[in-house]
Design a protein around this motif. Structure first.
Motif, short mmCIF file in Angstrom:
data_model
loop_
_atom_site.label_atom_id
_atom_site.label_comp_id
_atom_site.label_asym_id
_atom_site.label_seq_id
_atom_site.Cartn_x
_atom_site.Cartn_y
_atom_site.Cartn_z
N LYS A 44 0.98 -1.13 -0.17
CA LYS A 44 0.05 -0.01 0.02
C LYS A 44 0.92 1.27 -0.02
CE LYS A 44 -2.87 2.61 3.07
NZ LYS A 44 -3.34 2.91 4.38
N LEU A 45 1.99 1.15 0.60
CA LEU A 45 2.76 2.40 1.03
C LEU A 45 3.71 2.64 -0.31
CD1 LEU A 45 3.65 2.10 4.55
CD2 LEU A 45 2.14 3.72 3.76
N PHE A 46 4.19 1.74 -0.60
CA PHE A 46 5.39 1.75 -1.72
C PHE A 46 5.03 0.90 -2.98
CE2 PHE A 46 7.58 1.23 2.60
CZ PHE A 46 7.53 2.53 3.00
N GLY A 47 3.95 0.52 -3.15
CA GLY A 47 3.69 -0.13 -4.36
C GLY A 47 2.83 0.80 -4.98
N SER A 48 2.16 0.24 -6.42
CA SER A 48 1.27 1.16 -7.34
C SER A 48 -0.09 0.77 -7.06
CB SER A 48 1.82 0.90 -8.71
OG SER A 48 1.93 -0.40 -8.98
N ALA A 132 7.78 -16.16 6.23
CA ALA A 132 6.45 -16.38 5.85
C ALA A 132 6.04 -15.29 4.87
CB ALA A 132 5.31 -16.04 6.87
N LEU A 133 7.05 -14.17 4.61
CA LEU A 133 6.94 -13.18 3.70
C LEU A 133 7.13 -13.35 2.24
CD1 LEU A 133 8.65 -10.22 5.62
CD2 LEU A 133 6.33 -10.11 5.04
N PRO A 134 6.17 -13.12 1.46
CA PRO A 134 6.37 -13.30 -0.05
C PRO A 134 7.43 -12.73 -0.56
CG PRO A 134 4.63 -11.86 0.01
CD PRO A 134 5.03 -12.11 1.55
N ASP A 135 8.21 -13.12 -1.69
CA ASP A 135 9.52 -12.66 -2.15
C ASP A 135 9.45 -11.37 -2.81
OD1 ASP A 135 10.55 -15.46 -1.69
OD2 ASP A 135 10.34 -15.90 -3.70
N HIS A 136 8.32 -10.80 -3.18
CA HIS A 136 8.12 -9.49 -3.78
C HIS A 136 8.17 -8.29 -2.49
CE1 HIS A 136 3.83 -10.45 -2.81
NE2 HIS A 136 3.89 -9.38 -2.25
N PHE A 137 8.06 -8.78 -1.20
CA PHE A 137 8.04 -8.15 -0.33
C PHE A 137 9.20 -7.10 -0.23
CE2 PHE A 137 9.44 -6.96 4.08
CZ PHE A 137 8.46 -6.31 4.57
N PHE A 138 10.48 -7.81 -0.67
CA PHE A 138 11.69 -7.11 -0.68
C PHE A 138 11.94 -6.20 -1.60
CE2 PHE A 138 12.17 -10.48 2.60
CZ PHE A 138 12.81 -10.04 3.61
N GLN A 139 10.98 -6.22 -2.59
CA GLN A 139 11.19 -5.16 -3.97
C GLN A 139 10.68 -3.66 -3.22
OE1 GLN A 139 8.66 -6.57 -7.10
NE2 GLN A 139 9.80 -8.66 -7.33
N PHE A 140 9.87 -3.80 -2.31
CA PHE A 140 9.32 -2.74 -1.71
C PHE A 140 10.24 -2.26 -0.25
CE2 PHE A 140 5.63 -4.89 -3.52
CZ PHE A 140 5.33 -4.00 -4.59
N LEU A 141 10.66 -2.88 0.19
CA LEU A 141 11.52 -2.72 1.49
C LEU A 141 12.76 -3.62 1.64
CD1 LEU A 141 10.97 -0.93 4.18
CD2 LEU A 141 10.47 -3.02 5.40
N THR A 142 13.94 -3.08 1.37
CA THR A 142 15.18 -3.65 1.50
C THR A 142 15.20 -4.51 2.52
OG1 THR A 142 16.33 -1.90 2.17
CG2 THR A 142 16.04 -1.92 -0.23
N VAL A 203 2.52 1.87 12.57
CA VAL A 203 3.49 1.14 11.73
C VAL A 203 3.82 1.66 10.30
CG1 VAL A 203 4.07 -1.26 10.90
CG2 VAL A 203 2.94 -1.02 13.10
N GLU A 204 2.73 1.90 9.72
CA GLU A 204 2.94 2.68 8.58
C GLU A 204 3.89 3.95 8.44
OE1 GLU A 204 -1.52 1.70 6.24
OE2 GLU A 204 -1.25 3.47 7.44
N THR A 205 3.51 4.80 9.45
CA THR A 205 4.64 5.94 9.82
C THR A 205 6.05 5.52 10.05
OG1 THR A 205 2.40 7.07 10.81
CG2 THR A 205 4.78 8.00 11.35
N VAL A 206 6.05 4.35 10.74
CA VAL A 206 7.64 3.96 10.90
C VAL A 206 8.24 3.42 9.85
CG1 VAL A 206 8.57 2.04 12.25
CG2 VAL A 206 7.08 3.20 13.54
N LEU A 207 7.42 2.65 9.11
CA LEU A 207 7.96 2.37 7.65
C LEU A 207 8.36 3.40 6.99
CD1 LEU A 207 5.40 -0.68 6.73
CD2 LEU A 207 7.91 -0.70 7.25
N ILE A 208 7.64 4.58 6.77
CA ILE A 208 7.90 5.63 5.93
C ILE A 208 9.26 6.29 6.68
CG2 ILE A 208 7.18 8.16 5.37
CD1 ILE A 208 4.43 6.94 5.02
#
Length: 246
Positions: A44-48, A132-142, A203-208
């Motif tokens: 939601k935060l870093f994807g399209s 448990a995270l999907p592989d594409h997760f690390f495309q948005f968060l290194t 949590v969203e704010t922390v991620l940003i």
């Protein structure tokens, strides 16, 4: 003093292995749920794409649940309402106080139990979340940002969870069962107010913030966590010295 406190903490943890195992199982269950919510959050935060998910539940997990990793919350004193009357932690401390163990060593052993429990549960939680995270997760968060995220919340859990030994051994069974509910209600109100003021979850704010500032956030959180645990340990020492166990 440290060796004596560490020996006592290790011995007590071994005697509570069933409660630790049950707590770890419940922790892993919540980790599986967290992985799904966290993935939805970064998309939601870093994807399209536009993703709708329960941000409140994600906030509750990190704000309310992660500090509880400092306690063996699936052990009998936490599950049995009779603990309000029996007050098992106070009885245990009364026994310790009758033994030739320095007060500082007793207090430090309580803090070491808290830290060791927090490390065990946090490892179980974050390792499970990671797998448990999907592989594409690390495309948005290194991976680096993800590590900073983990360390930030570990520091937070350390400073808030540091109060646990004080509640267990510095108060009574009634406080032990009341405080968690006060804590939950207080943070639910905080989450609600924060979202209405900022327009996004904590949590969203922390991620940003991690995206924008990186390592300083993790370092600051860990520093506050260590200082907080130290302060709570000193307060527990003072409390144990003044408490009447009769």
């Amino acid at each position: 003093m440290f060796q004596q406190a560490f020996w006592l903490a290790k011995k007590e943890l071994k005697s509570q292995w069933i409660g630790i195992a049950l707590t770890l199982v419940v922790t892993i269950f919540f980790a599986l749920l967290t992985a799904t919510l966290l993935d939805q959050s970064v998309r939601k935060l870093f994807g399209s794409e536009t993703t709708f998910y329960n941000h409140t539940l994600l906030d509750i997990i990190f704000i309310v649940l992660t500090p509880s990793f400092a306690a063996i919350f699936m052990s009998r004193p936490y599950l049995n309402i009779q603990a309000i009357k029996d007050d098992p932690f106070s009885k245990r401390m009364a026994l310790f106080r009758s033994l030739p163990i320095p007060l500082t060593a007793l207090s430090l052993s309580r803090t070491l139990i808290m830290v060791m429990t927090l490390i065990i549960m946090s490892l179980g939680f974050y390792i499970t979340v990671t797998f448990a995270l999907p592989d594409h997760f690390f495309q948005f968060l290194t991976p680096r940002e993800y590590l900073i995220f983990i360390l930030f919340w570990f520091g937070y859990a350390l400073v808030v969870g540091g109060i646990n030994p004080f509640i267990e051994y510095g108060t009574n069974g009634k406080v032990l069962h009341i405080v968690p509910w006060v804590f939950i209600v207080g943070f639910l109100i905080t989450v609600f107010i924060f979202y209405n003021l900022v327009g996004q979850g904590i949590v969203e704010t922390v991620l940003i913030l991690i995206k924008n500032h990186g390592w300083p956030l993790a370092v600051l959180s860990l520093f506050v966590g260590v200082i907080g645990s130290y302060v709570w340990n000193k307060l527990l020492t003072i409390r144990l010295a003044r408490r009447d166990y009769l």
